[in-house]
Structure formats: structure tokens, C-alpha cells
Write an enzyme that holds these catalytic residues in place. Structure first.
Site, PDB file in Angstrom:
ATOM      1  CG  HIS A 256      63.555  57.510  49.156  1.00  0.00           C
ATOM      2  ND1 HIS A 256      62.428  57.716  49.916  1.00  0.00           N
ATOM      3  CD2 HIS A 256      63.243  56.502  48.309  1.00  0.00           C
ATOM      4  CE1 HIS A 256      61.477  56.890  49.535  1.00  0.00           C
ATOM      5  NE2 HIS A 256      61.949  56.127  48.555  1.00  0.00           N
TER       6      HIS A 256
ATOM      7  CG  HIS B 145      63.210  54.033  52.327  1.00  0.00           C
ATOM      8  ND1 HIS B 145      64.023  54.195  51.240  1.00  0.00           N
ATOM      9  CD2 HIS B 145      62.103  53.404  51.876  1.00  0.00           C
ATOM     10  CE1 HIS B 145      63.445  53.660  50.182  1.00  0.00           C
ATOM     11  NE2 HIS B 145      62.270  53.181  50.538  1.00  0.00           N
TER      12      HIS B 145
ATOM     13  CB  CYS C 177      52.077  47.304  38.992  1.00  0.00           C
ATOM     14  SG  CYS C 177      53.343  48.572  39.215  1.00  0.00           S
TER      15      CYS C 177
ATOM     16  CB  CYS D  31      52.492  48.155  42.876  1.00  0.00           C
ATOM     17  SG  CYS D  31      52.169  49.829  42.374  1.00  0.00           S
TER      18      CYS D  31
ATOM     19  CB  CYS E  60      51.334  51.185  37.349  1.00  0.00           C
ATOM     20  SG  CYS E  60      51.193  51.585  39.090  1.00  0.00           S
TER      21      CYS E  60
ATOM     22  CG  HIS F 295      55.262  52.659  40.146  1.00  0.00           C
ATOM     23  ND1 HIS F 295      54.399  51.907  40.891  1.00  0.00           N
ATOM     24  CD2 HIS F 295      56.291  52.971  40.953  1.00  0.00           C
ATOM     25  CE1 HIS F 295      54.886  51.756  42.100  1.00  0.00           C
ATOM     26  NE2 HIS F 295      56.031  52.385  42.174  1.00  0.00           N
TER      27      HIS F 295
ATOM     28  CE  LYS G 165      54.156  58.912  45.359  1.00  0.00           C
ATOM     29  NZ  LYS G 165      54.231  57.860  44.431  1.00  0.00           N
TER      30      LYS G 165
ATOM     31  CE  LYS H  15      65.868  56.692  40.870  1.00  0.00           C
ATOM     32  NZ  LYS H  15      66.207  55.275  40.724  1.00  0.00           N
TER      33      LYS H  15
HETATM   34  N1  MSP Z   1      58.544  46.319  50.534  1.00  0.00           N
HETATM   35  C1  MSP Z   1      57.326  47.002  50.759  1.00  0.00           C
HETATM   36  C2  MSP Z   1      56.879  46.851  52.187  1.00  0.00           C
HETATM   37  C3  MSP Z   1      56.737  45.443  52.668  1.00  0.00           C
HETATM   38  S1  MSP Z   1      56.320  45.365  54.344  1.00  0.00           S
HETATM   39  C4  MSP Z   1      55.959  43.802  54.614  1.00  0.00           C
HETATM   40  C5  MSP Z   1      57.493  48.506  50.438  1.00  0.00           C
HETATM   41  N2  MSP Z   1      58.732  48.968  50.426  1.00  0.00           N
HETATM   42  S2  MSP Z   1      59.136  50.476  50.060  1.00  0.00           S
HETATM   43  O1  MSP Z   1      60.570  50.501  50.155  1.00  0.00           O
HETATM   44  O2  MSP Z   1      58.586  50.848  48.803  1.00  0.00           O
HETATM   45  O3  MSP Z   1      58.475  51.416  51.088  1.00  0.00           O
HETATM   46  C6  MSP Z   1      58.778  51.312  52.435  1.00  0.00           C
HETATM   47  C7  MSP Z   1      58.103  52.396  53.222  1.00  0.00           C
HETATM   48  O4  MSP Z   1      58.590  53.681  52.853  1.00  0.00           O
HETATM   49  C8  MSP Z   1      56.588  52.428  53.041  1.00  0.00           C
HETATM   50  O5  MSP Z   1      55.950  52.520  54.299  1.00  0.00           O
HETATM   51  C9  MSP Z   1      56.352  53.704  52.291  1.00  0.00           C
HETATM   52  O6  MSP Z   1      55.136  54.280  52.645  1.00  0.00           O
HETATM   53  C10 MSP Z   1      57.503  54.561  52.788  1.00  0.00           C
HETATM   54  N3  MSP Z   1      57.725  55.673  51.880  1.00  0.00           N
HETATM   55  C11 MSP Z   1      58.195  55.631  50.589  1.00  0.00           C
HETATM   56  N4  MSP Z   1      58.135  56.900  50.060  1.00  0.00           N
HETATM   57  C12 MSP Z   1      57.615  57.764  50.966  1.00  0.00           C
HETATM   58  C13 MSP Z   1      57.428  59.160  51.029  1.00  0.00           C
HETATM   59  N5  MSP Z   1      57.662  59.965  50.012  1.00  0.00           N
HETATM   60  N6  MSP Z   1      56.995  59.679  52.226  1.00  0.00           N
HETATM   61  C14 MSP Z   1      56.811  58.901  53.350  1.00  0.00           C
HETATM   62  N7  MSP Z   1      57.012  57.587  53.309  1.00  0.00           N
HETATM   63  C15 MSP Z   1      57.218  56.959  52.108  1.00  0.00           C
HETATM   64  O7  MSP Z   1      56.504  49.157  50.235  1.00  0.00           O
END
Ligand code: MSP
Length: 738
Positions: free
Chosen positions: A18, A21, A137, A140, A161, A164, A318, A321
Site C-alpha cells: 500500500h 510501503h 501481538c 506487531c 493491542c 491494532h 491514520k 484497512k
Molecule cells: N516487517 C517489518 C519490518 C522489518 S525490518 C527488519 C514491518 N513491515 S511493514 O510491512 O508493516 O511495514 C514496512 C514499512 O512500511 C514500515 O517502515 C512502516 O513504517 C511503513 N508504513 C506502513 N504504513 C505506513 C503509512 N501509513 N505511512 C508511511 N509508512 C508506513 O514493519
């Protein structure tokens, strides 16, 4: 040769990509391109985090093995990176790491062994075996302390949590611990000695405060019987490693730590230490746990950790989904140029703080800063060169004898006024970029756009062109504008790799293929004013950023959104009002646990339709033999059937048939639904599952709990075993079944 190594977090392999990412990818990509411009050998790593209970559960729900689940999600991440030109083919990342790779297992095991052999700064064993009891969690992937969860409102229920809002798992088992508590002083020393280790400063302060508050030892393993999808603990395969231990280590295993083949292919020795780019939500893992693991293993600390904020929706909520306010990557891709999305993300989010993402703001910025700003500056400059200078870059020199004439037009005859301004802006731009202050850097670049735009408007080249005596004055104005564009291409290349190369080509400076003189390879600090060669034949002038029709695009997007995520219109509906709803099966009186699921034997009020063997035309006629109780379509439409996603599921004390579910059907708040399926479904099996829900059923109480809907299930066999109806394709929560 200097090297540079930048990483994104690795993304959980349980959800599809999304905006969050995409954003971390864009930031890392921008940093990597800037370093490459400087001639620094750069390695840009991204990938997926594939182990742990959360992935295991997602896989089970989807009927896949964990590896199949990871493969599935990875295919979407690869699609995203290709579509948004962030992959290797487009000059983006160098490697897509997957923690399920065998070489990663080798590397993580090596790190574990090294830590297990080491002593803490206080002389204790860094890893020891103990017993863990507490709450975990799964989304998390983190153990939660009392101040990190919400206490249950009902006795016997697990806490939830705070992030979440889902129930926590109770963990009570033998576990290996990392003696984190012994590293607090060493960590504080690290932060003191390297004030830029964690950036921006506000986040650095947060991390220091956390460590000063005291550190507890960290449970770093789970019993294989609880979590089997993970890296086995060396010499004790009954335990698997804590997923964050395994995930963080990807940053070193990807490039060769603990594996000779990767070392030869990339080189830990060559590239480490890395700059880690992370969201603020996962800062603690990177700025506290990871440095402590590395200290214990005797591995050099990262180059730094920079933490960005979160994207929130235009009203400040925030994105999630559940709220249905996430940004659909397909919509972005369909309606906006990639460079506009990159520009907007970096310009709009003040790095480190949360940023608002709305389509309207994206359209406004694209139109004002790109279509009317940079795009217009480029097309007006090039069109005038083609019109007034025969399509060739004119000389910028005004000879002595024409100086007076030129001055009379109001044009500044001293070229260094504008070149000095731009050189200063370049230096400022680079300073901001080096400090990851992308928004400020872009503001600076746009001060150049505005300045040169004004220079053109004030000089009125169309007037100058009418006077043969002002040919040199006109040439000087056009040259300055064209040279500014060349500089902007180089400065802005890391942010807008496609548009800048396009302007470069239109300027007649060749395209990226086979030409070493491309914005991708020019160090902005080496730019020298005046190096744009006089006489350069410009290329074909094409619009760069066509204006976006705001109302049309917004209407198209919201039209699509209604199909994609009907959450918005569902949200505005009030909770079902019992008065104008058809009675519940069993009329709500004498409700039994079996009532809580449609399709169970007691609720079945109608005869099942006969199988359609040997269907004839007569079969299609209402009232045909075998069909006893037809309903009218209007009867059917009275039933509001919706797609729901199970967010939580738990047993109810003293009710062995009932499960208490919370289900997201695209409304503001999830529904609480009771289902008589406890004898057939373990609650965990249901998490994340998409189900069909009767949404307008009169709420009623069962065992003291209000049930606000009913899930659909087939009733199978004599005992009426429920089999929950589900979807084999991805469907948004709240979509109507009809
Ligand atoms: N798997 C762990 C990271 C392990 S690193 C050794 C994780 N994954 S994640 O898929 O949940 O998140 C990946 C990245 O996407 C994180 O840096 C997170 O901050 C970022 N984002 C997820 N949602 C976001 C927003 N709404 N806005 C900006 N970035 C966000 O955490």
C-alpha cells in the site's frame, strides 16, 4: 571507490503493498539515486519479512503454505516496484531480499552463535534460557507490556493491542532471552557519541528517553510447537528465532554476512554499514534492539537510522484497512504520473512528521508545481528556443557594444546575478537532501523555478524577438532559462527520474541510453554554470505534466472507489434500526447458539433447492416442480449481505458452541457477531478471513453479548457441520453481495 548502502524495512508477507510501503521505497530510491549521481557505488536493498505467526496465520486462512503465502505477496511487491519504476530494471533497488532464502538462515544462525558466545558489557552471557509469560501481538510481532495494551472489558478475555485493537496472544513457554538490560549504558553512549545516529532529532530524543527508562531482557525465541515458520535456533531446533531477530539480520545476510556466495556477489565487507530507512512505528527495533544485537556480535553499527512519519488521510486519521481510507496503488498508478506521486510524497511530508495524503491535494500540487511550474518553465523555454533561435541553444553572451541596449529592456546584463542565485540554491538544495529534509530541498528548487519564470516574464522575449538589435538580449534570456533547466534536471533527477530525463532529452542533451552525460550520472555539486553548449539542437518539445482535470479525476476515482471499497457509503449508514428490518430467523425469540450461524440445521427454514440436474426450460419457470418456496427479488434485496473481515475471534466462557467475532464490514466500527461454530473452528483460523455477513439482521443478545449480524455458512452432513462461506478472490470489506 566509496560505497553506500541504503535499506528499506522488509515488508511483512501477509498483506499486499500500500501507500506506506510505496513511500519508503520512494524515499530510499531517491537517496540511492542521489548517491549514484555522486559516483558512489551504491547498494539499495528491499525485500520481504516472511516468518512468524502472523504469516503462518495468513497462510492458513488463505489455504496456502507459509512459503506459498510469501510467494503470493512477493509477486505483488514485485508488481508494485515494476509499475512504479523502483526495480532494478528502472535503476531502483539492487536486490529484493527474502528471509525464506537458505543463505539467510545461514547468516542469522551465524549471528545467533556469535551472540550466544559473547558476554555483555557487564560480563554476563548475552543469551540465556528462561521462561516467558506475557502477551504477544502477532501483527506487531512484539511482546506487549502493561502500558502497551488495553485491558479487557470482560473478565477472561485477553487484552487488546493499542495499535491494532486486536486481542493479544498469551505466551507462557520456555524461551531464549537476549540480555538487553545489560546494554542500556552502551546504547546511551552510542547515541551520545553519534548524535546523527538516529534522525531526525525528535526521534533521537524519543529513543534516548526509551532507553533511559530502563530496558528489559528480550525474549528471542518461540517453541517450535507454537511458531514453526521461522529460523531454528542453532543447536536447539525445538525453538525458532523471534521474527524480529531474524528480520533485522536481513540487512547483513543479504550482502554476505555468514555466507560466502553472497559475500562474493555483493560484499558485507564492501558495503556495510548501512543507512536504515524506517517508519517511526518500527524505530525501537532498529535503534535499540538491532544496535544491541550488533554490539553483542561484535559487528560494526549501522551508518544511521532515519525515521519517517506516517501517512494519514486528509482528515488526519491514520490510514487503515478497517477505516477504509487507504490509498489504492492501482488508482494512483492509473491517474497520476509516477513522478508526480514521487514529488508529492517528498514535498508534502515534512520528513519525520506525519503527512496527509489526499487525491485533491495531489491533483492541486501536480497542477500548480508541476504542470504550471516546472513543466511550464520547460515547455515555454524550449518552445521559444525553437521559435526564436531556430531550435538551437543560443549564445548567452551579450557583447560590449550591445550592453547598453540590453540594459534599456530591463534585462540584467550581469549573468552572475541569476547564476549566483542558482548556485546558492543548489548548495542549499544539497544540504537539505543530505539531511533528508526532502520537503525543504524541493521548496528550494522551486524557488529557482519561480525566479527564472519571472525572469522570462519580465524580459518578454516575444517583444525582444521583434527587434533585431535585441537578438543578443533575447539569446541571453533563453540561454539562462535553458541552462537553469539543465541544472534542475540534475538536481531533481533523484526525485523525478523520468521527467528530468525527458526534459534533458528535449533540451537536446541525449537520453539516458548509452550516454554517460545523463542527469543520473552527474554529480550536482560539480555543475558549472555555462556548460550548456551554445548551438545544441533541442529535441521535440512535448508536454511533461498535462494538467489534471480535478473534478473529472476525483469523480472517476470515487466511482472506482465505490467498487473497490464501498466503505465510504456504508460508513454513512446508521447502525441497522430494528423497526424496519425483517425478523431474524427464529424471530429473535428463543435464540439458541445455533441461531448465530446461518445454515446450521435449526435456522434452516426453507427446503434446499434441488440440484439442477438435467435442467430444462421448464425448470426455469417459477413454480416448477421441486421448488417449493420462491421469493421475489424484492424479498431478496431486503437482505443486506456484505463482505466482512474477521478482525478478532474468541471463545466465550461457558458457551462451548459460540465464538465472539469482531467483523469489519466497511463501517466506522467493526460489528460484534456471535457465531455457533466454536465446535468446528479454532478462533485463530478465522482471523483475517473474508466472510459473508447478513448486515441488517435485528441485533439480539446471546449469553449476554449483543450479536449485530450473522455470518453465512453451509450446513454439511447430518450433524449440520458449518462450513463458512468465503471468497477465493480479493474483495474489499463492505462490498455488497447481490
Ligand atoms: N516487517 C517489518 C519490518 C522489518 S525490518 C527488519 C514491518 N513491515 S511493514 O510491512 O508493516 O511495514 C514496512 C514499512 O512500511 C514500515 O517502515 C512502516 O513504517 C511503513 N508504513 C506502513 N504504513 C505506513 C503509512 N501509513 N505511512 C508511511 N509508512 C508506513 O514493519
Amino acid at each position: 571507490m566509496k560505497t553506500f548502502y541504503v535499506t528499506t524495512p522488509i515488508y511483512y508477507a501477509n498483506t499486499l503493498p500500500h501507500l506506506g510501503h510505496l513511500y519508503t521505497m520512494i524515499v530510499a530510491d531517491t537517496i540511492a539515486r542521489h548517491k549514484r549521481q555522486q559516483g558512489i557505488e551504491t547498494f539499495f536493498l528491499t525485500g520481504t519479512d516472511e516468518h512468524g505467526i502472523n504469516i503462518e496465520r495468513a497462510a492458513e486462512l488463505a489455504g496456502r503454505t507459509p512459503k506459498e503465502q510469501a510467494d503470493y505477496v512477493v509477486s505483488y511487491f514485485k508488481k508494485m516496484t515494476a509499475e512504479f519504476r523502483l526495480d532494478t530494471d528502472h535503476g531502483g533497488f539492487d536486490m529484493f531480499m527474502r528471509t525464506s532464502e537458505p543463505f539467510h538462515y545461514e547468516g542469522v544462525s551465524e549471528l545467533w552463535r556469535r551472540i550466544a558466545k559473547s558476554k555483555t558489557p557487564k560480563g554476563n552471557e548475552a543469551i540465556y534460557k528462561g521462561h516467558y509469560e506475557g502477551w504477544f501481538c502477532a501483527p506487531c510481532a512484539e511482546y506487549k507490556t502493561e502500558d502497551e495494551y488495553a485491558k479487557p472489558t470482560e473478565a477472561g478475555a485477553p487484552p487488546t493491542c493499542l495499535i491494532h485493537e486486536t486481542p493479544l496472544d498469551r505466551v507462557a513457554e520456555d524461551s531464549y532471552f537476549f540480555r538487553l538490560s545489560d546494554y542500556a549504558e552502551a546504547l546511551l553512549e552510542l547515541y551520545e557519541s553519534r548524535p546523527d545516529f538516529v534522525q531526525p532529532e525528535s526521534r533521537n530524543n524519543e529513543v534516548k528517553a526509551f532507553v533511559r527508562g530502563g530496558l528489559q531482557d528480550l525474549s528471542v525465541s518461540r517453541l517450535r510447537t507454537s511458531v514453526s515458520w521461522g529460523v531454528p535456533v542453532p543447536d536447539d531446533p525445538e525453538h525458532t528465532m523471534y521474527v524480529w531477530f531474524d528480520a533485522l539480520t536481513n540487512y547483513i545476510t543479504a550482502i554476505g554476512f555468514g555466507n560466502q556466495e553472497r559475500e562474493t556477489a555483493v560484499g558485507f565487507e564492501k558495503f556495510w554499514p548501512a543507512l536504515h530507512l524506517v517508519g517511526k512505528d518500527i524505530l525501537r527495533f532498529h535503534a535499540v534492539y538491532w544496535p544491541a544485537f550488533l554490539m553483542a556480535a561484535g559487528v560494526e553499527q549501522p551508518r544511521g537510522i532515519i525515521a519517517h512519519g506516517m501517512w494519514v488521510d486528509p482528515t488526519g486519521r491514520k490510514m487503515s484497512k478497517t477505516l477504509g481510507n487507504t490509498i489504492d496503488l492501482d488508482v494512483l498508478n492509473r491517474h497520476f504520473p509516477i513522478d508526480a506521486i514521487r514529488y508529492f510524497s517528498l514535498r508534502e511530508m515534512v520528513f519525520g512528521q506525519d503527512g496527509r495524503f489526499g487525491y485533491e491535494a495531489l491533483i492541486d500540487r501536480t497542477n500548480s508545481d508541476l504542470a504550471s511550474g516546472l513543466g511550464n518553465l520547460s515547455s515555454r523555454t524550449l518552445t521559444m528556443i525553437s521559435r526564436y533561435s531556430d531550435g538551437r541553444v543560443p549564445s548567452g553572451v551579450i557583447s560590449e557594444d550591445k550592453l547598453l541596449l540590453a540594459k534599456r529592456t530591463g534585462v540584467d546584463t550581469d549573468e552572475t546575478t541569476v547564476s549566483g542565485f542558482i548556485e546558492h540554491a543548489r548548495d542549499q538544495f544539497l544540504q537539505h537532501l543530505e539531511a533528508y529534509a526532502f520537503s525543504k530541498a524541493l521548496e528550494t528548487a522551486w524557488s529557482v523555478v519561480a525566479r527564472v519564470d519571472k525572469m522570462i516574464s519580465d524580459a518578454k522575449p516575444w517583444e525582444l524577438a521583434k527587434d533585431e538589435n535585441q537578438k543578443q538580449t533575447l539569446g541571453a534570456v533563453l540561454y539562462r532559462a535553458a541552462e537553469t533547466l539543465r541544472w534542475l534536471c540534475v538536481l531533481l533527477y533523484p526525485v523525478m527520474p523520468t521527467a528530468t530525463v525527458e526534459i534533458w532529452t528535449q533540451l537536446g542533451l541525449g537520453n539516458s541510453a548509452g550516454n554517460s552525460q545523463t542527469p543520473a550520472k552527474i554529480d550536482p555539486s560539480s555543475l558549472k554554470w555555462g556548460e550548456l553548449a551554445e548551438g545544441t539542437a533541442i529535441g521535440e518539445v512535448k508536454p511533461l505534466f498535462p494538467r489534471i482535470d480535478k473534478s473529472k479525476t476525483l469523480a472517476e476515482i470515487s466511482g472506482r472507489d465505490q467498487v473497490q471499497s464501498p466503505a465510504s457509503h456504508v460508513q454513512s449508514r446508521a447502525m441497522p434500526d430494528s423497526a424496519d428490518r425483517p425478523p431474524a430467523p427464529g424471530s429473535g425469540q428463543h435464540a439458541t447458539e445455533a441461531d448465530a450461524v446461518a445454515g446450521s440445521p435449526i435456522t434452516r427454514e426453507t427446503q434446499p433447492a434441488p440440484p439442477m440436474h438435467h435442467a430444462t426450460e421448464a425448470d426455469a419457470v417459477p413454480g416448477a416442480e421441486g421448488v417449493t418456496n420462491f421469493i421475489d427479488i424484492t424479498d431478496f434485496t431486503k437482505v443486506d449481505l456484505r463482505v466482512g473481515e474477521v478482525l478478532t475471534a474468541q471463545r466465550i466462557p461457558k458457551a462451548d458452541k459460540l465464538l465472539l467475532l469482531t467483523v469489519d464490514i466497511g463501517e466506522e466500527k467493526p460489528r460484534q457477531i456471535l457465531a455457533g461454530i466454536a465446535q468446528y473452528y479454532e478462533p485463530e483460523r478465522l482471523l483475517g478471513r473474508k466472510i459473508a455477513v447478513v448486515a441488517n439482521l435485528k441485533p439480539r443478545k446471546l449469553r449476554g453479548y449483543e450479536s449485530q449480524g450473522m455470518l453465512l455458512a453451509a450446513s454439511v452432513g447430518d450433524e449440520g457441520k458449518p462450513v463458512i462461506a468465503t471468497f477465493t478472490e480479493d474483495v474489499p470489506n463492505g462490498a455488497r453481495l447481490k
